[in-house]
Design an enzyme around this catalytic site. Structure first.
Site, PDB file in Angstrom:
ATOM      1  N   LYS A 147      27.904  46.947  -4.411  1.00  0.00           N
ATOM      2  CA  LYS A 147      27.996  48.317  -4.053  1.00  0.00           C
ATOM      3  C   LYS A 147      29.048  48.695  -4.782  1.00  0.00           C
ATOM      4  O   LYS A 147      30.157  47.947  -5.333  1.00  0.00           O
ATOM      5  CB  LYS A 147      28.409  48.337  -2.447  1.00  0.00           C
ATOM      6  CG  LYS A 147      27.199  48.138  -1.398  1.00  0.00           C
ATOM      7  CD  LYS A 147      27.661  48.454  -0.095  1.00  0.00           C
ATOM      8  CE  LYS A 147      26.751  48.192   0.814  1.00  0.00           C
ATOM      9  NZ  LYS A 147      25.638  49.183   0.803  1.00  0.00           N
TER      10      LYS A 147
ATOM     11  N   ARG B 124      16.944  44.309   6.229  1.00  0.00           N
ATOM     12  CA  ARG B 124      15.496  44.090   6.454  1.00  0.00           C
ATOM     13  C   ARG B 124      15.365  42.727   6.209  1.00  0.00           C
ATOM     14  O   ARG B 124      14.344  42.406   7.013  1.00  0.00           O
ATOM     15  CB  ARG B 124      14.772  45.101   5.666  1.00  0.00           C
ATOM     16  CG  ARG B 124      14.712  44.972   4.190  1.00  0.00           C
ATOM     17  CD  ARG B 124      14.464  46.223   3.389  1.00  0.00           C
ATOM     18  NE  ARG B 124      15.093  47.285   3.533  1.00  0.00           N
ATOM     19  CZ  ARG B 124      15.367  48.562   2.721  1.00  0.00           C
ATOM     20  NH1 ARG B 124      14.026  48.734   2.178  1.00  0.00           N
ATOM     21  NH2 ARG B 124      16.065  49.483   2.645  1.00  0.00           N
TER      22      ARG B 124
END
Ligand code: BES
Ligand code: MN
Ligand code: ZN
Length: 495
Positions: free
Chosen positions: A280, A354
């Site tokens: 990120k 996920r």
């Protein structure tokens, strides 16, 4: 917060502050004129001097009033409308709670009958308690700083009702509000903690503590246990971190029939998400310590449920890991095998939520749950779609989704449904595995839920994306305690 309920108002009662709800009227009502007479015409003078006209949420304070036991008298206006919706009542209470916190008042007595006439006592009591809880919350810094803020002192609250029937409704509402506050406080504390304190191991120990204090059965699976179960997807995420992953299982058995099928809550417990090799950007990366707020919501909800002793069975399942770059971390293009047997091509290592949730969801099958709700700070895209106000909800069962939406409206912890459809699922096609872990640049919140839908076919399931609501927004860099209210309400409604 200590809460006392009375079935009438005694003006002589000693208290730091008497708060009275007032509706606009040319002539004072019976109760209002009693107060006016007792205080030697103070109400009339306030109406005069401050132009207190009892418009909605208007607050006025008189210090050292004569003739009553309170050291202060606070009047709060209800406005003219015949009915007030819960949102307006809550925002009135938020203003009031802020004024009470600012003045440092600790012992407060309320006469809210003018408000109750526009709603109902249970709702009024519940949201008063919740507003006060939010305003009083104080994060105690870790590690403890000498200059850091001290814990807020405990409030003493006396709620004066019109009669016994109202008093029993107030008791019920205040009880729910108190339990939700306990749950939110815990969720806020865990969320606000720095990532070097709140690790997967810390969460696991916290669960064991809560198990002891609140009679929950706790089981913590180690990486070895998970590897034996074939959780290749979850373990691929934790591989790049030196903190061992944990799968935390909490069981609350409140139903008369201990064998009754439970409701399962599965919370994303990513204690720090740097993105992994798909790193990120540096700005705001600190906020990724909040990436365990789904897990914190499960902790908080189980605490609230245990405090209320709800007659229901609930399972909390928390996959917890860090997501960091490392020499053996997941790489874009890697293919892993999930516990379900389905293979996953990891095209972006930052779509890790996920990857840990899918194995936790497969694991949850063994409890034969009535319903499963997963809660996760899953996508930045949900903030673009719904802001910090509303959580995204999706699922494979419209009944569960509708029940959640309804719980959101009652608890004011709102959610909004987005569609899961075949056309979106197509975006997850992979050339090298059963599924890709990302679905391209559009509809990111939906494709994340579509990914999870491949692991939830054996039960009734809904997914809450709380990336926008769990922290931030107008409140700044602070955990909000959401989704404790909507989840707790969902479970109350199932009883
Ligand atoms: N934890 C983040 C989601 C997130 C991002 C929450 C920003 C709050 C603010 C999640 O693990 C993530 O990184 N999601 C990616 C998915 C993408 C790579 C498909 C995202 O939303 O950018
Ligand atoms: Mn991520
Ligand atoms: Zn994440």
């Amino acid at each position: 917060m200590k809460i006392q309920i009375k079935s009438s108002l005694n003006l002589a009662l000693k208290t730091d502050c008497l708060v009275v709800a007032f509706k606009p009227a040319k002539k004072l009502g019976t109760q209002q004129s009693e107060l006016n007479t007792a205080t030697g015409g103070l109400i009339n003078r306030l109406q005069d001097a401050e132009q207190f006209d009892a418009s909605q949420s208007q607050i006025t304070t008189a210090l050292a009033p004569e003739g009553i036991g309170g050291k202060r008298l606070m009047l709060v206006g209800t406005g003219d409308d015949k009915k007030m919706n819960t949102e307006d009542i809550r925002s009135l209470f938020d203003g009031l709670a802020k004024a009470i916190k600012q003045a440092g008042l600790l012992d407060i007595t309320f006469d809210l009958n003018a408000l109750v006439a526009k709603s109902d006592m249970e709702t009024v009591a519940r949201h008063l308690v919740e507003s006060l809880g939010d305003a009083q919350y104080q994060y105690i810094m870790q590690p403890k700083s000498v200059r850091g803020p001290k814990a807020s002192k405990d409030l003493k609250l006396t709620l004066c009702c019109a009669d016994r029937k109202q008093a029993s409704a107030a008791k019920k509402g205040a009880g729910i509000g108190h339990a939700i506050n306990s749950g939110k406080d815990l969720a806020k504390n865990l969320g606000n903690m720095p990532g070097n304190v709140c690790t997967p191991t810390y969460l696991a120990n916290q669960a064991k503590k809560m198990g002891k204090s609140h009679g929950l059965k706790i089981k913590v699976l180690s990486e070895k246990d998970m590897s034996e179960l074939g959780m290749g997807s979850l373990l691929s995420v934790s591989k790049g971190s030196r903190e061992p992953a944990k799968l935390i299982v909490m069981e609350y058995k409140g139903a008369k029939n201990k064998k009754e099928a439970p409701h399962a809550l599965v919370g994303k417990g990513l204690t720090f998400d740097a993105g992994g090799i798909s790193l990120k950007p540096a700005g705001k990366m600190d906020e990724m310590k909040y990436d365990m707020c789904g897990a914190a919501s499960v902790f908080g909800t189980l605490l609230a449920v245990a405090e209320m002793q709800l007659p229901i069975n609930v399972i909390g399942v928390i996959p917890s890991s860090e997501n960091l770059p490392d020499g053996i971390a997941n790489k874009p293009g890697d293919v892993v095998t999930s516990m379900s047997g389905q293979t996953i091509e990891i095209l972006n290592t930052d779509a890790e939520g996920r990857l840990i949730l899918c194995d936790a969801l497969t694991y949850t099958e063994r409890f034969k749950p009535q319903t499963v709700i997963d809660i996760a700070t899953l996508t930045g895209a949900v903030i673009v779609a719904l802001g910090h106000q509303t959580a995204g909800v999706m699922g494979n069962d419209q009944g569960v989704v509708d029940d959640l939406l309804a719980a959101g409206n009652t608890s004011l912890d709102h959610a909004w449904q987005l569609p899961i459809k075949e056309t979106y699922k197509k975006q997850l096609k992979s050339d090298y595995a059963d599924l890709a872990n990302i679905g391209g640049p559009t509809a990111g919140t939906i494709t994340a839920a579509c990914f999870l839908s491949y692991f939830t076919e054996k039960f009734r399931w809904a997914h809450l994306d709380i990336a926008g609501t769990a922290w931030g927004g107008a409140a700044g860099k602070k955990a909000s305690g959401r989704a404790v209210p909507i989840l707790t309400q969902y479970l109350i409604d199932r009883c």
